[in-house]
Each structure stands twice: as structure tokens, then as C-alpha cells.
Design a protein around this motif. Structure first.
Motif, mmCIF file in Angstrom:
data_model
loop_
_atom_site.group_PDB
_atom_site.id
_atom_site.type_symbol
_atom_site.label_atom_id
_atom_site.label_comp_id
_atom_site.label_asym_id
_atom_site.label_seq_id
_atom_site.Cartn_x
_atom_site.Cartn_y
_atom_site.Cartn_z
ATOM 1 N N ASP A 9 0.868 -1.170 0.000
ATOM 2 C CA ASP A 9 0.000 0.000 0.000
ATOM 3 C C ASP A 9 0.910 1.227 0.000
ATOM 4 O OD1 ASP A 9 -1.639 2.160 0.670
ATOM 5 O OD2 ASP A 9 -2.973 0.932 1.886
ATOM 6 N N ALA A 10 1.067 1.846 -1.145
ATOM 7 C CA ALA A 10 2.013 2.952 -1.295
ATOM 8 C C ALA A 10 1.644 4.124 -0.380
ATOM 9 C CB ALA A 10 2.053 3.413 -2.750
ATOM 10 N N ARG A 11 0.343 4.398 -0.247
ATOM 11 C CA ARG A 11 -0.083 5.516 0.595
ATOM 12 C C ARG A 11 0.227 5.228 2.064
ATOM 13 N NH1 ARG A 11 -6.090 7.337 -0.800
ATOM 14 N NH2 ARG A 11 -5.507 8.871 0.807
ATOM 15 N N ALA A 12 -0.001 3.992 2.502
ATOM 16 C CA ALA A 12 0.282 3.633 3.893
ATOM 17 C C ALA A 12 1.776 3.696 4.175
ATOM 18 C CB ALA A 12 -0.256 2.234 4.188
ATOM 19 N N THR A 13 2.573 3.230 3.209
ATOM 20 C CA THR A 13 4.025 3.299 3.371
ATOM 21 C C THR A 13 4.504 4.740 3.476
ATOM 22 O OG1 THR A 13 4.384 1.204 2.194
ATOM 23 C CG2 THR A 13 6.236 2.746 2.279
ATOM 24 N N ALA A 14 3.986 5.590 2.600
ATOM 25 C CA ALA A 14 4.370 7.001 2.625
ATOM 26 C C ALA A 14 3.964 7.655 3.943
ATOM 27 C CB ALA A 14 3.732 7.736 1.447
ATOM 28 N N ALA A 32 18.481 14.593 10.972
ATOM 29 C CA ALA A 32 18.139 15.160 9.667
ATOM 30 C C ALA A 32 18.741 14.383 8.505
ATOM 31 C CB ALA A 32 18.587 16.618 9.601
ATOM 32 N N GLU A 33 19.686 13.489 8.804
ATOM 33 C CA GLU A 33 20.377 12.749 7.740
ATOM 34 C C GLU A 33 19.827 11.347 7.533
ATOM 35 O OE1 GLU A 33 24.539 12.900 8.575
ATOM 36 O OE2 GLU A 33 24.541 15.077 8.832
ATOM 37 N N LEU A 34 18.775 10.998 8.266
ATOM 38 C CA LEU A 34 18.242 9.644 8.199
ATOM 39 C C LEU A 34 17.319 9.440 7.006
ATOM 40 C CD1 LEU A 34 17.342 8.916 11.925
ATOM 41 C CD2 LEU A 34 19.046 7.716 10.544
ATOM 42 N N ASP A 35 17.316 8.205 6.503
ATOM 43 C CA ASP A 35 16.368 7.790 5.475
ATOM 44 C C ASP A 35 15.982 6.341 5.776
ATOM 45 O OD1 ASP A 35 14.786 7.619 3.218
ATOM 46 O OD2 ASP A 35 16.464 7.206 1.863
ATOM 47 N N PRO A 36 15.178 6.124 6.841
ATOM 48 C CA PRO A 36 14.912 4.758 7.278
ATOM 49 C C PRO A 36 14.070 3.965 6.283
ATOM 50 C CG PRO A 36 13.528 6.301 8.473
ATOM 51 C CD PRO A 36 14.502 7.120 7.683
ATOM 52 N N MET A 37 14.380 2.687 6.169
ATOM 53 C CA MET A 37 13.599 1.789 5.335
ATOM 54 C C MET A 37 12.344 1.372 6.093
ATOM 55 S SD MET A 37 14.755 -1.847 3.624
ATOM 56 C CE MET A 37 15.039 -2.649 5.201
ATOM 57 N N VAL A 38 11.212 1.445 5.439
ATOM 58 C CA VAL A 38 9.963 0.983 6.033
ATOM 59 C C VAL A 38 9.877 -0.531 5.863
ATOM 60 C CG1 VAL A 38 7.444 1.082 5.914
ATOM 61 C CG2 VAL A 38 8.800 3.172 5.578
ATOM 62 N N GLY A 50 8.635 -1.410 2.277
ATOM 63 C CA GLY A 50 7.403 -0.723 1.918
ATOM 64 C C GLY A 50 7.087 -0.732 0.443
ATOM 65 N N GLU A 51 8.062 -1.114 -0.376
ATOM 66 C CA GLU A 51 7.820 -1.202 -1.819
ATOM 67 C C GLU A 51 7.521 -2.632 -2.250
ATOM 68 O OE1 GLU A 51 11.268 0.467 -3.628
ATOM 69 O OE2 GLU A 51 10.843 2.506 -2.933
ATOM 70 N N GLY A 52 7.431 -3.534 -1.270
ATOM 71 C CA GLY A 52 7.107 -4.922 -1.583
ATOM 72 C C GLY A 52 8.301 -5.792 -1.879
ATOM 73 N N ASN A 53 9.516 -5.254 -1.722
ATOM 74 C CA ASN A 53 10.711 -6.056 -1.986
ATOM 75 C C ASN A 53 10.998 -6.986 -0.812
ATOM 76 O OD1 ASN A 53 11.384 -4.636 -4.473
ATOM 77 N ND2 ASN A 53 11.907 -2.909 -3.136
#
Length: 459
Positions: A9-14, A32-38, A50-53
Motif C-alpha cells: 500500500d504505497a499511501r500507507a508506506t508514505a 536530519a540525515e536519516l532515510d529509514p527503510m519501512v 514498503g515497496e514490496g521487496n
């Protein structure tokens, strides 16, 4: 059985990502430098982003999901306990705490036969040190450089890696020493025998120079984990035990990361025939399904508090949901031979394959480990052993290694210049070979980056 994939669910992931970045303060990070994987779901040795991978989890999250993700026996035990008794104060006895304590003590070495439950590994080490200081009446604790013992105030000062530095005010009563690490020996040793003998002589000299009458405890990870999975040479743990006996020092072994199957044994110190005075645990005791840790006490410490109160406690000590998870996890590990599986996979699959990769990839300086607890040390030059990243830091090479691994479907655990291979103890041979095949491609990418850097430097 693996669940069928479902469309993400792209909206839920976002939304999950947005709320995380707005409201969650992450550990050990510049925010401020984080980019956590959902991560949306997990099962067995795999997680889904979150992208189904789907990614093969060679990190066991934080080296704690020893029985894998979502084990149905343990999940049901937690659900059943939640329906029966969701919480209880620690001063009351309850069946799950009693059962978990019995199962832990039955697998601990020697006379270690009582458990003080905590919420995790850091507070287990905090309380072990408190017990040692109160029992001996001495202030100092010795721990090694290249170690990690937790993030609370005492535990982070016990830690020897660079995360200690911003938290170290020099007043913790902790003294650090060099432990054995033959690949980067501090003792100019050429063999494990030399490394062991010289490391023990160094430790005894530190004790003597600090004053044995001031040293309450020596605290060691059975195998330093985050700091590099450096297996102690044969006889080292036994030698530390002898030193502690000689000077009346409490010997504390930290098995927070190594305990409950990680190395192919229930506990490393038991496998080595060494009985500490105190043993700390967490992580694999219930694979982190509910937070739990603890200290296992031998007679020396337990007897000291037989008729005097122990001045310490936690609201959630021996929480019934956590203990139900622990009792179930230990039961299923025994029933399904999970500890033996970890040992076999390490001996028959991971060890031989890593040895082959080390021969074929010039960026690999050393591989080391046992069970499902391995490190691949990456270097720019095998002769100088120059690491591709500084201690406690990262580098473009390591960042690219992680990106490549995730792109190929592997979730790695990395620290400084190392890739750690720490999958669940339940991993199958085919899953292990799948991960090692991806690692082979990652190392090819690292080789190319290292070679390119060397060529740029030569111009």
C-alpha cells in the motif's frame, strides 16, 4: 510456509515514513540525515520493505531474531499469555517468569542458578556491575577496548568502541584494556597461543597497576560482537577466570549477543568450560519478540544478598509477556534442534564459503566467526590491512556495499569496515547459500571500488 506476497500500500508506506520522520527520534543517528527503510512484514529469515521487496535478513535485525521472524509457537504463547495475565508486578511470583528462569538456569554453566530479570542487555550489565561492586566493596570495573555493553550510562562507559566518547566524563570507575585480536594484534603476536599469553599478561599488569584491591569486576563479551566478532583464542576466557580467582575479582561474561544459539552453543562460556560469577543475557532469549534481559547469578553473588536487600529493581522485571516468549523460544529451540542447526550451518556452509570468498576477493582482509556469527573485514590493501572505513565510522565504499546488498535482496549488518553475517539460527542451507551468493556480488563491487580508488591515488 512463506505467506503469499501482497501488493504494498504505497499511501500507507508514505504515511508511515512521514510520521516517522516527523515524530520519531532515532538512536545513534543525526536525525536530519536519516532515510529509514519501512518494513511492513516479516517471516522466517525474510523481511519485506514498503515497496514490496523481499530481503533475506542477514542482520537478524540487531542480531537478536535467533528463531527468525514471526515464529508461530512463540507468537501464540505471547497471545495466550496476554489473554491470561498481561502484566504483574515483579514482587509477585507468576508461572511464566518461574518457567523462563528454570529454562535459562538449566542451560547456564556451573552454579549459575538464579535469574534477575531486566528489560534488555544494557540494564543487565548495569545491574551485574552494581552486584559486583556491592559484593566486593570495590569501585573499579575493567572492560576491553573494541567492545559494546549497552547505551545506558554505566553500560556506555563500559563500552570500548567510539560511541563511548561523547558520553565519557572520566568518572565512571571503568578502566579499559586490550583484548586478543590476532588480525590487528596489539602484542606483536604471530599465533593464537602468543596472542592469548600476551593478552593475559597485559590484563594482569593492568590489574596490578590499578591495584587489585580496587577492582570489583572484569567484564567481557564472550565474543565481542558489534566491535568485530573476534573469537577469543583457546584458553583466554579460562585465563581471565584464573586471574579473577587470584585477585578476588568478580568475572562477568556478557552473552547478550552470543547467547541462545548464536554461536552454535547455548552459551559460549559453557562451551569453553568456563563458569563466570555473573552472566548477562538478552536478545536471543526470546528473539526480541518482547523486550527481556537478565543476569544469571552464581552462589558467590546470590549468597551475598541472601539476608541483605539487593538495592535495585525494575517495574517490568520478569514481565509475563516477555517471559512467556522466552519460555516458548527456548522450548522450540530445544525441540527443533535450532542451536545444532546454527552450529552445522556455520561449520558446513558459511565457514567454507567465506573462506572461498576471501581467496577470490582482494578486498577481504579476514573472515572469522562460528555458528551464525561471522564478520568479513574489508581492506584497501591486504598487506597493510588498511580498513576501507575508520573505526566507528563509515565510508563511500561501505555505503555502496549496503546499497548493493539491499538492491540484490540482502539486508546486511555493517559496522565500520566490516560486513557481519548474522542470520537467524533457523536459516536453511539454501537460504544461507542464497545470502552468500549475494555477498559474492557485493564483494565484487567493493573490489572494483577499492581498485578504482587505488588507481585514482596513483595518478
Amino acid at each position: 510456509m512463506t505467506l503469499p506476497p501482497s501488493a504494498p500500500d504505497a499511501r500507507a508506506t508514505a504515511r508511515t515514513y512521514e510520521l516517522d520522520r516527523r515524530h520519531v527520534f532515532h538512536s545513534w543517528s543525526a536525525q536530519a540525515e536519516l532515510d529509514p527503510m519501512v518494513i511492513t512484514r516479516a517471516e522466517g529469515c525474510y523481511v519485506w520493505d514498503g515497496e514490496g521487496n523481499r530481503l533475506l535478513d542477514f542482520s537478524s535485525q540487531l542480531v537478536n531474531t535467533n528463531i527468525g521472524h514471526q515464529h508461530p509457537y512463540v507468537v501464540e504463547a505471547i497471545a495466550h499469555q496476554a489473554r491470561t495475565l498481561a502484566t504483574v508486578a515483579p514482587q509477585h511470583a507468576n508461572d511464566q517468569r518461574s518457567q523462563a528462569a528454570r529454562l535459562i538456569c538449566e542451560r547456564a554453566p556451573g552454579d549459575l542458578d538464579r535469574v534477575f530479570f531486566t528489560n534488555g542487555g544494557a540494564d543487565a550489565n548495569e545491574h551485574a556491575v552494581r552486584m559486583a561492586r556491592l559484593t566486593t566493596g570495590r569501585p573499579k570495573v575493567l572492560s576491553r577496548y573494541r567492545s559494546y555493553h549497552g547505551g545506558t550510562q554505566t553500560a556506555i562507559n563500559l563500552t570500548g568502541d567510539p560511541r563511548r566518547w561523547p558520553n565519557d566524563n572520566g568518572d565512571s570507575g571503568v578502566v579499559h584494556f586490550f583484548g586478543p585480536y590476532l588480525y590487528r594484534s596489539h602484542f606483536d603476536a604471530a599465533t593464537e597461543v602468543e596472542e592469548c599469553r600476551r593478552a593475559l599478561a597485559h590484563l594482569e599488569q593492568v590489574v596490578e597497576l590499578e591495584g587489585p584491591q580496587t577492582v570489583a569486576a572484569i567484564l567481557l563479551e564472550a565474543v565481542p560482537g558489534t566491535a568485530g566478532i573476534m573469537l577469543p583464542p583457546p584458553g583466554y576466557l579460562a585465563g581471565v577466570r584464573e586471574l579473577c580467582d587470584k585477585y578476588g575479582i568478580v568475572f562477568i561474561v556478557d552473552e547478550v549477543m552470543t547467547g541462545f544459539g548464536r554461536t552454535g552453543a547455548w552459551f559460549v562460556c559453557d562451551d569453553e568450560g568456563v563458569v563466570p560469577d555473573l552472566l548477562t543475557f538478552a536478545k536471543g532469549v526470546n528473539s526480541g519478540y518482547v523486550p527481556l534481559g537478565g543476569v544469571v547469578l552464581g552462589d558467590r553473588i546470590a549468597d551475598h544478598f541472601a539476608h541483605r536487600p539487593y538495592p535495585g529493581g525494575l517495574t517490568y522485571s520478569g514481565h509475563p509477556l516477555a517471559c512467556a516468549a522466552a519460555a516458548a523460544a527456548i522450548t522450540v529451540m530445544e525441540r527443533d534442534g535450532i542451536v545444532d542447526n546454527a552450529r552445522r550451518i556455520g561449520t558446513e556452509v558459511i565457514g567454507p564459503e567465506l573462506a572461498r570468498l576471501a581467496r577470490e576477493h582482494p578486498s577481504v582482509g579476514e573472515v572469522r566467526g562460528r555458528g551464525v556469527f561471522w564478520a568479513v573485514e574489508l581492506v584497501t590493501d591486504r598487506n597493510t590491512r588498511q580498513p576501507v572505513a575508520p573505526s566507528g565510522g563509515s565510508s563511500p565504499v561501505m555505503a555502496e556495499a549496503v546499497r548493493t546488498a539491499k538492491k540484490l535482496g540482502l539486508l546486511p549488518f555493517t559496522n565500520s569496515n566490516r560486513i557481519h553475517l548474522v542470520p537467524p539460527c533457523t536459516i536453511t542451507e539454501s537460504e544461507a547459500r542464497e545470502g552468500l551468493g549475494i555477498l559474492d556480488e557485493v564483494l565484487s563491487r567493493v573490489d572494483a571500488l577499492v581498485q578504482g580508488t587505488r588507481e585514482d591515488s596513483a595518478r
